[in-house]
Design a protein around this motif. Structure first.
Motif, PDB file in Angstrom:
ATOM      1  N   ASN A   1      43.068  29.180  47.679  1.00 15.59           N
ATOM      2  CA  ASN A   1      43.943  28.573  48.436  1.00 15.59           C
ATOM      3  C   ASN A   1      45.443  28.025  47.972  1.00 15.59           C
ATOM      4  N   GLN A   2      44.958  27.185  46.412  1.00 13.57           N
ATOM      5  CA  GLN A   2      46.302  26.957  45.733  1.00 13.57           C
ATOM      6  C   GLN A   2      47.204  28.283  45.247  1.00 13.57           C
ATOM      7  N   TYR A   3      46.296  29.294  45.047  1.00 16.44           N
ATOM      8  CA  TYR A   3      47.217  30.608  44.802  1.00 16.44           C
ATOM      9  C   TYR A   3      47.965  30.912  45.832  1.00 16.44           C
ATOM     10  N   LEU A   4      47.294  30.784  47.242  1.00 21.53           N
ATOM     11  CA  LEU A   4      47.834  31.624  48.168  1.00 21.53           C
ATOM     12  C   LEU A   4      48.988  30.855  48.887  1.00 21.53           C
ATOM     13  N   ALA A   5      48.989  29.526  48.346  1.00 25.09           N
ATOM     14  CA  ALA A   5      49.951  28.490  48.762  1.00 25.09           C
ATOM     15  C   ALA A   5      51.159  28.503  47.692  1.00 25.09           C
ATOM     16  N   GLY A   6      50.943  29.440  46.938  1.00 25.35           N
ATOM     17  CA  GLY A   6      52.057  29.713  45.972  1.00 25.35           C
ATOM     18  C   GLY A   6      52.257  28.843  44.876  1.00 25.35           C
ATOM     19  N   ARG A   7      51.153  27.722  44.842  1.00 30.10           N
ATOM     20  CA  ARG A   7      51.391  26.692  43.936  1.00 30.10           C
ATOM     21  C   ARG A   7      50.879  27.321  42.341  1.00 30.10           C
TER      22      ARG A   7
ATOM     23  N   ALA B   1      27.744  29.680  37.733  1.00 29.55           N
ATOM     24  CA  ALA B   1      28.678  29.087  38.152  1.00 29.55           C
ATOM     25  C   ALA B   1      29.825  30.313  38.036  1.00 29.55           C
ATOM     26  N   LEU B   2      29.600  31.401  37.460  1.00 23.60           N
ATOM     27  CA  LEU B   2      30.582  32.099  37.428  1.00 23.60           C
ATOM     28  C   LEU B   2      30.695  33.006  38.743  1.00 23.60           C
ATOM     29  N   ALA B   3      29.510  33.357  39.191  1.00 27.57           N
ATOM     30  CA  ALA B   3      29.242  34.206  40.385  1.00 27.57           C
ATOM     31  C   ALA B   3      29.873  33.393  41.645  1.00 27.57           C
ATOM     32  N   GLY B   4      29.461  32.074  41.416  1.00 26.31           N
ATOM     33  CA  GLY B   4      29.913  31.008  42.811  1.00 26.31           C
ATOM     34  C   GLY B   4      31.385  31.177  42.661  1.00 26.31           C
ATOM     35  N   LEU B   5      31.921  30.886  41.620  1.00 27.20           N
ATOM     36  CA  LEU B   5      33.804  30.939  41.427  1.00 27.20           C
ATOM     37  C   LEU B   5      33.992  32.284  42.145  1.00 27.20           C
ATOM     38  N   LEU B   6      33.533  33.346  41.814  1.00 25.63           N
ATOM     39  CA  LEU B   6      34.194  34.628  41.961  1.00 25.63           C
ATOM     40  C   LEU B   6      34.009  34.917  43.586  1.00 25.63           C
ATOM     41  N   VAL B   7      32.922  34.528  44.137  1.00 22.85           N
ATOM     42  CA  VAL B   7      32.432  34.502  45.329  1.00 22.85           C
ATOM     43  C   VAL B   7      33.564  33.609  46.339  1.00 22.85           C
ATOM     44  N   GLY B   8      33.875  32.483  45.667  1.00 18.45           N
ATOM     45  CA  GLY B   8      34.788  31.565  46.381  1.00 18.45           C
ATOM     46  C   GLY B   8      36.154  31.974  46.288  1.00 18.45           C
ATOM     47  N   VAL B   9      36.787  32.605  45.254  1.00 21.41           N
ATOM     48  CA  VAL B   9      38.110  33.138  45.117  1.00 21.41           C
ATOM     49  C   VAL B   9      38.113  34.476  46.128  1.00 21.41           C
ATOM     50  N   GLY B  10      37.170  35.393  45.841  1.00 23.40           N
ATOM     51  CA  GLY B  10      37.028  36.502  46.689  1.00 23.40           C
ATOM     52  C   GLY B  10      37.104  36.393  47.980  1.00 23.40           C
ATOM     53  N   THR B  11      36.115  35.436  48.613  1.00 23.73           N
ATOM     54  CA  THR B  11      36.152  35.367  49.882  1.00 23.73           C
ATOM     55  C   THR B  11      37.542  34.876  50.433  1.00 23.73           C
ATOM     56  N   ARG B  12      38.154  33.907  49.859  1.00 27.83           N
ATOM     57  CA  ARG B  12      39.215  33.619  50.490  1.00 27.83           C
ATOM     58  C   ARG B  12      40.729  34.458  50.245  1.00 27.83           C
ATOM     59  N   LEU B  13      40.496  35.302  49.094  1.00 27.32           N
ATOM     60  CA  LEU B  13      41.899  36.422  49.065  1.00 27.32           C
ATOM     61  C   LEU B  13      41.468  37.447  50.030  1.00 27.32           C
ATOM     62  N   GLY B  14      40.029  37.483  50.311  1.00 23.24           N
ATOM     63  CA  GLY B  14      39.663  38.847  51.052  1.00 23.24           C
ATOM     64  C   GLY B  14      39.437  38.518  52.652  1.00 23.24           C
ATOM     65  N   ASN B  15      39.742  37.105  52.794  1.00 20.56           N
ATOM     66  CA  ASN B  15      39.614  36.605  54.015  1.00 20.56           C
ATOM     67  C   ASN B  15      38.155  36.741  54.679  1.00 20.56           C
ATOM     68  N   GLY B  16      36.951  36.619  54.191  1.00 23.90           N
ATOM     69  CA  GLY B  16      35.790  36.806  54.694  1.00 23.90           C
ATOM     70  C   GLY B  16      34.744  37.055  53.805  1.00 23.90           C
ATOM     71  N   CYS B  17      33.594  37.066  54.348  1.00 22.56           N
ATOM     72  CA  CYS B  17      32.445  37.539  53.520  1.00 22.56           C
ATOM     73  C   CYS B  17      31.376  38.404  54.414  1.00 22.56           C
TER      74      CYS B  17
END
Lengths: 155, 140
Positions: free
Chosen positions: A138-144, B84-100
């Motif tokens: 979210n921070q990245y998407l907000a450009g921060r 932890a790494l898997a959780g981080l990747l799932v979190g970042v990936g689902t936000r960038l990719g807009n869904g799971c």
């Protein structure tokens, strides 16, 4: 409380209960089962394909036969659908990263959240880092994050 | 080799589809778990209560069905670092990719959305490749 917000809460409760039950009954909550489903070149267990299949079997006809024909939801609220059409780089990058995480641990967000009542430390660690990842993105998407990086480079 | 239909998987999947249909038909919302959770991280006024209720009932569901001898599996790990790494990747990936798996795999695919179809193919393939390497290195 307004009748409309009570209605929305009731709908969310029914949908949440069904979703959680679906995750547990289907065994999507078992990371070994998920890994076996993804292990197509090894001892492949295709059974979890029936989870997505079953979900689409129910959702698709209701969407195209009933929901799509409506202007609004039964509550009167707009249908909050994404109207983005373009397949862009963030979508591909995001889906790739998500897939890597999913393959590493055998957990995606739905099953992990549905398993929280176990208070299992594996689930808790996964969820905490998933939330952290979401906040970072979210921070990245907000450009921060980029601007932070830029300032650092400038010094 | 015989093949029998995995009824649990089919029934569970149908419940997921029913849940998604109910949430969209009655409230106009997408049953995508990463999206619902993210709406609690980035709260908007008047748009958080239903999300909290959905997540809480989703968690309680496992407790309610436990008396029917349907239980959560015992999950363990050799490496919390990997989790932890898997959780981080799932979190970042689902936000960038807009869904799971739910938002893209069920709702988006059911709507025949091109973005969701592409996303689902990409995350399935990338997960399959990762599991292939896990097997290659004897981790499975």
């Amino acid at each position: 409380m307004h009748y409309s917000s009570l209605f929305r809460i009731a709908v969310a409760a029914v949908a949440g209960l069904l979703f959680g039950a679906g995750m547990v009954i289907s065994e999507m909550v078992d990371p070994n089962k998920v890994t076996a489903f993804l292990n197509v070149t090894g001892a492949w267990d295709p059974s979890l394909a029936f989870v997505m299949g079953g979900a689409l079997l129910v959702f698709t006809p209701i969407y195209h036969g009933v929901i799509k024909k409506r202007q609004t939801a039964v509550s009167g609220e707009p249908l909050q659908l994404s109207h983005k059409k373009k397949v862009d780089a963030p979508l591909i990058l995001g889906a790739s990263l998500f897939g890597i995480g999913w393959g590493l641990a055998g957990f995606c967000p739905g099953p992990a959240v549905s398993s929280l009542s176990s208070m299992n430390p594996v689930i808790l660690v996964f969820i905490v880092f998933m939330l952290l990842g979401m906040m970072l993105a979210n921070q990245y998407l907000a450009g921060r994050v980029c601007s932070l990086f830029y300032v650092k480079r400038g010094h | 080799m015989s093949f029998s239909i995995p009824w649990h998987a089919l029934l569970g999947g149908m419940l997921l589809g029913l849940s998604a249909a109910i949430l969209m038909l009655f409230s106009g919302k997408v049953a995508g778990i990463s999206g619902i959770v993210n709406g609690l991280i980035q709260p908007k006024k008047g748009d958080t209560a239903w999300r909290a209720v959905f997540i809480i009932t989703m968690i309680l569901s496992a407790v309610f069905i436990a008396p029917f001898d349907i239980n959560l599996p015992l999950v363990s790990t050799d490496s919390y670092l990997l989790i932890a790494l898997a959780g981080l990747l799932v979190g970042v990936g689902t936000r960038l990719g807009n869904g799971c798996t739910s938002g893209h795999g069920i709702v988006g695919m059911g709507r025949f959305s091109m973005r969701s179809i592409v996303a689902t193919v990409v995350f399935m393939l990338s997960a399959i490749v990762v599991v292939y390497f896990r097997q290659l290195f004897g981790a499975i």
